[in-house]
Design a protein around this motif. Structure first.
Motif, PDB file in Angstrom:
ATOM      1  N   ARG A 206      18.893 114.009   5.059  1.00 30.47           N
ATOM      2  CA  ARG A 206      19.984 113.471   4.274  1.00 30.47           C
ATOM      3  C   ARG A 206      19.449 113.090   2.697  1.00 30.47           C
ATOM      4  NH1 ARG A 206      21.132 110.290   7.566  1.00 30.47           N
ATOM      5  NH2 ARG A 206      22.646 111.347   8.499  1.00 30.47           N
ATOM      6  N   GLU A 207      18.155 112.581   2.547  1.00 31.74           N
ATOM      7  CA  GLU A 207      17.674 112.040   1.329  1.00 31.74           C
ATOM      8  C   GLU A 207      17.498 113.296   0.575  1.00 31.74           C
ATOM      9  OE1 GLU A 207      13.715 109.996  -0.611  1.00 31.74           O
ATOM     10  OE2 GLU A 207      14.009 110.101   1.657  1.00 31.74           O
ATOM     11  N   SER A 208      17.199 114.505   0.938  1.00 28.50           N
ATOM     12  CA  SER A 208      16.659 115.788   0.217  1.00 28.50           C
ATOM     13  C   SER A 208      18.077 116.444  -0.254  1.00 28.50           C
ATOM     14  CB  SER A 208      16.289 116.575   1.474  1.00 28.50           C
ATOM     15  OG  SER A 208      14.966 116.150   1.794  1.00 28.50           O
ATOM     16  N   LYS A 209      19.265 116.422   0.610  1.00 35.43           N
ATOM     17  CA  LYS A 209      20.556 116.957  -0.001  1.00 35.43           C
ATOM     18  C   LYS A 209      20.700 115.974  -1.269  1.00 35.43           C
ATOM     19  CE  LYS A 209      21.586 120.609   2.145  1.00 35.43           C
ATOM     20  NZ  LYS A 209      22.817 120.723   3.072  1.00 35.43           N
ATOM     21  N   GLU A 210      20.801 114.596  -0.927  1.00 34.63           N
ATOM     22  CA  GLU A 210      21.253 113.764  -1.885  1.00 34.63           C
ATOM     23  C   GLU A 210      20.586 113.756  -3.341  1.00 34.63           C
ATOM     24  OE1 GLU A 210      20.855 109.967  -0.112  1.00 34.63           O
ATOM     25  OE2 GLU A 210      22.662 109.972   1.142  1.00 34.63           O
ATOM     26  N   LEU A 211      19.296 114.080  -3.070  1.00 37.41           N
ATOM     27  CA  LEU A 211      18.711 114.321  -4.553  1.00 37.41           C
ATOM     28  C   LEU A 211      18.872 115.641  -5.068  1.00 37.41           C
ATOM     29  CD1 LEU A 211      16.038 113.547  -6.355  1.00 37.41           C
ATOM     30  CD2 LEU A 211      14.443 114.872  -4.915  1.00 37.41           C
ATOM     31  N   SER A 212      19.008 116.552  -4.246  1.00 31.02           N
ATOM     32  CA  SER A 212      19.501 117.789  -5.081  1.00 31.02           C
ATOM     33  C   SER A 212      21.041 117.901  -5.554  1.00 31.02           C
ATOM     34  CB  SER A 212      19.780 118.893  -3.835  1.00 31.02           C
ATOM     35  OG  SER A 212      18.338 119.289  -3.442  1.00 31.02           O
ATOM     36  N   ALA A 213      21.899 116.864  -5.020  1.00 32.62           N
ATOM     37  CA  ALA A 213      23.265 116.664  -5.178  1.00 32.62           C
ATOM     38  C   ALA A 213      23.237 115.961  -6.896  1.00 32.62           C
ATOM     39  CB  ALA A 213      23.923 115.843  -4.263  1.00 32.62           C
ATOM     40  N   TYR A 214      22.039 115.387  -7.193  1.00 36.31           N
ATOM     41  CA  TYR A 214      22.125 114.783  -8.461  1.00 36.31           C
ATOM     42  C   TYR A 214      22.206 115.872  -9.463  1.00 36.31           C
ATOM     43  CZ  TYR A 214      20.178 112.388 -12.653  1.00 36.31           C
ATOM     44  OH  TYR A 214      19.905 111.699 -13.712  1.00 36.31           O
ATOM     45  N   TRP A 215      21.558 117.020  -9.368  1.00 39.26           N
ATOM     46  CA  TRP A 215      21.786 118.160 -10.281  1.00 39.26           C
ATOM     47  C   TRP A 215      22.568 119.341 -10.080  1.00 39.26           C
ATOM     48  CZ3 TRP A 215      16.900 116.083  -8.532  1.00 39.26           C
ATOM     49  CH2 TRP A 215      16.107 115.538  -9.745  1.00 39.26           C
ATOM     50  N   ASP A 216      23.014 119.339  -8.738  1.00 40.58           N
ATOM     51  CA  ASP A 216      23.891 120.452  -8.244  1.00 40.58           C
ATOM     52  C   ASP A 216      25.156 119.878  -7.584  1.00 40.58           C
ATOM     53  OD1 ASP A 216      25.064 122.929  -7.406  1.00 40.58           O
ATOM     54  OD2 ASP A 216      22.887 123.838  -7.278  1.00 40.58           O
ATOM     55  N   ALA A 217      26.089 120.352  -8.056  1.00 40.30           N
ATOM     56  CA  ALA A 217      27.367 119.921  -7.293  1.00 40.30           C
ATOM     57  C   ALA A 217      27.619 120.312  -5.993  1.00 40.30           C
ATOM     58  CB  ALA A 217      28.542 120.040  -8.249  1.00 40.30           C
ATOM     59  N   GLN A 218      27.259 121.708  -5.751  1.00 45.43           N
ATOM     60  CA  GLN A 218      27.602 122.254  -4.319  1.00 45.43           C
ATOM     61  C   GLN A 218      26.908 121.400  -3.230  1.00 45.43           C
ATOM     62  OE1 GLN A 218      25.834 125.878  -3.424  1.00 45.43           O
ATOM     63  NE2 GLN A 218      23.991 125.695  -4.688  1.00 45.43           N
ATOM     64  N   PHE A 219      25.924 120.387  -3.540  1.00 41.02           N
ATOM     65  CA  PHE A 219      25.322 119.829  -2.478  1.00 41.02           C
ATOM     66  C   PHE A 219      25.939 118.271  -2.235  1.00 41.02           C
ATOM     67  CE2 PHE A 219      21.716 122.361  -3.860  1.00 41.02           C
ATOM     68  CZ  PHE A 219      21.629 123.319  -2.910  1.00 41.02           C
ATOM     69  N   ARG A 220      27.009 118.062  -3.245  1.00 42.69           N
ATOM     70  CA  ARG A 220      27.633 116.664  -3.229  1.00 42.69           C
ATOM     71  C   ARG A 220      28.609 116.626  -2.239  1.00 42.69           C
ATOM     72  NH1 ARG A 220      28.181 116.730  -9.845  1.00 42.69           N
ATOM     73  NH2 ARG A 220      25.860 116.477  -9.957  1.00 42.69           N
ATOM     74  N   SER A 221      29.448 115.536  -1.887  1.00 39.87           N
ATOM     75  CA  SER A 221      30.460 115.680  -0.749  1.00 39.87           C
ATOM     76  C   SER A 221      31.464 116.605  -1.213  1.00 39.87           C
ATOM     77  CB  SER A 221      31.037 114.067  -0.771  1.00 39.87           C
ATOM     78  OG  SER A 221      31.969 114.004   0.206  1.00 39.87           O
ATOM     79  N   GLY A 222      31.950 117.516  -0.131  1.00 40.36           N
ATOM     80  CA  GLY A 222      33.026 118.367  -0.424  1.00 40.36           C
ATOM     81  C   GLY A 222      32.605 119.723  -1.114  1.00 40.36           C
ATOM     82  N   GLY A 223      31.219 119.711  -1.369  1.00 37.53           N
ATOM     83  CA  GLY A 223      30.702 121.116  -1.915  1.00 37.53           C
ATOM     84  C   GLY A 223      30.321 122.030  -0.800  1.00 37.53           C
ATOM     85  N   LYS A 224      30.188 123.211  -1.270  1.00 39.17           N
ATOM     86  CA  LYS A 224      29.917 124.396  -0.087  1.00 39.17           C
ATOM     87  C   LYS A 224      28.771 124.010   0.714  1.00 39.17           C
ATOM     88  CE  LYS A 224      28.260 127.926  -2.784  1.00 39.17           C
ATOM     89  NZ  LYS A 224      28.439 129.445  -3.260  1.00 39.17           N
TER      90      LYS A 224
END
Length: 203
Positions: free
Chosen positions: A73-91
């Motif tokens: 979960r932390e790894s995805k949250e870190l990537s989501a900072y730079w890439d919107a596809q990892f944010r909630s609702g992203g593919k």
């Protein structure tokens, strides 16, 4: 799950064509003897000069699984900072399940690799072939599987006590599928060329 057996024998071509990335698993444990068969497939995968650099950690302890789940979960949250596809609702927002399925961490020892004239990462290629071999074997046994490579790797190494200089490729998870997947591939002519890449010289 697609039937990949014909008269008691596994049709390898059908296994390869019907394998999919499964991320949702039923609450049903995979018997240890089947997990061992999957690990044997990884053990028998090819490696340059037969140096066998791949190593596998079969994660059984729920506490370790919980730590890996939190890190996923932390790894995805870190990537989501730079890439919107990892944010909630992203593919690619889904955090893979590390609790329900069987979890096998895959590592590789760079000391068990040839030294080529160019940088050699044969130890990583060997581990990658092990992953694919395990994936095919799991599918042939009627299991769903996925390889999870989205990790803050040094933290994963600490959880699993992996040597710092080894490469941690990720986790192979498998279990009884709770979803069905379809998938397509590009036409043969778009991915296979004869003798050389077509067209004028490319910059």
């Amino acid at each position: 799950m697609t039937n990949v057996r014909t008269e008691g024998r596994v049709d390898l071509a059908e296994v390869m064509r019907t394998r999919r990335a499964i991320r949702k698993f039923a609450e049903r444990a995979v018997p240890d003897d089947l997990v061992r068969e999957i690990l044997e497939a990884g053990r028998w995968a090819p490696s340059p000069a037969n140096l066998q650099p791949a190593r596998f950690i079969w994660v059984k302890d729920r506490k370790v699984k919980d730590e890996l789940q939190a890190l996923a979960r932390e790894s995805k949250e870190l990537s989501a900072y730079w890439d919107a596809q990892f944010r909630s609702g992203g593919k690619s927002a889904l955090v893979n399940d590390l609790i329900t399925p069987t979890v096998i961490a895959v590592c590789s020892d760079p000391a068990k690799s040839l030294t080529n004239v160019h940088y050699d990462n044969g130890f990583e290629w060997a581990a990658a072939m092990s992953i694919y071999a395990m994936w095919l074997r799991a599918h042939s046994l009627g299991l769903g599987a996925v390889f999870v490579q989205h990790w803050i790797t040094e933290k994963a190494k600490r959880i699993l006590n992996v040597p710092l200089r080894w490469t941690f490729l990720g986790t192979f998870t498998c279990g009884y599928a709770a979803e069905e997947k379809d998938g397509e591939r590009l036409p043969f002519e778009q991915v296979v060329y004869i003798d050389h890449f077509p067209g004028d010289p490319h910059p």
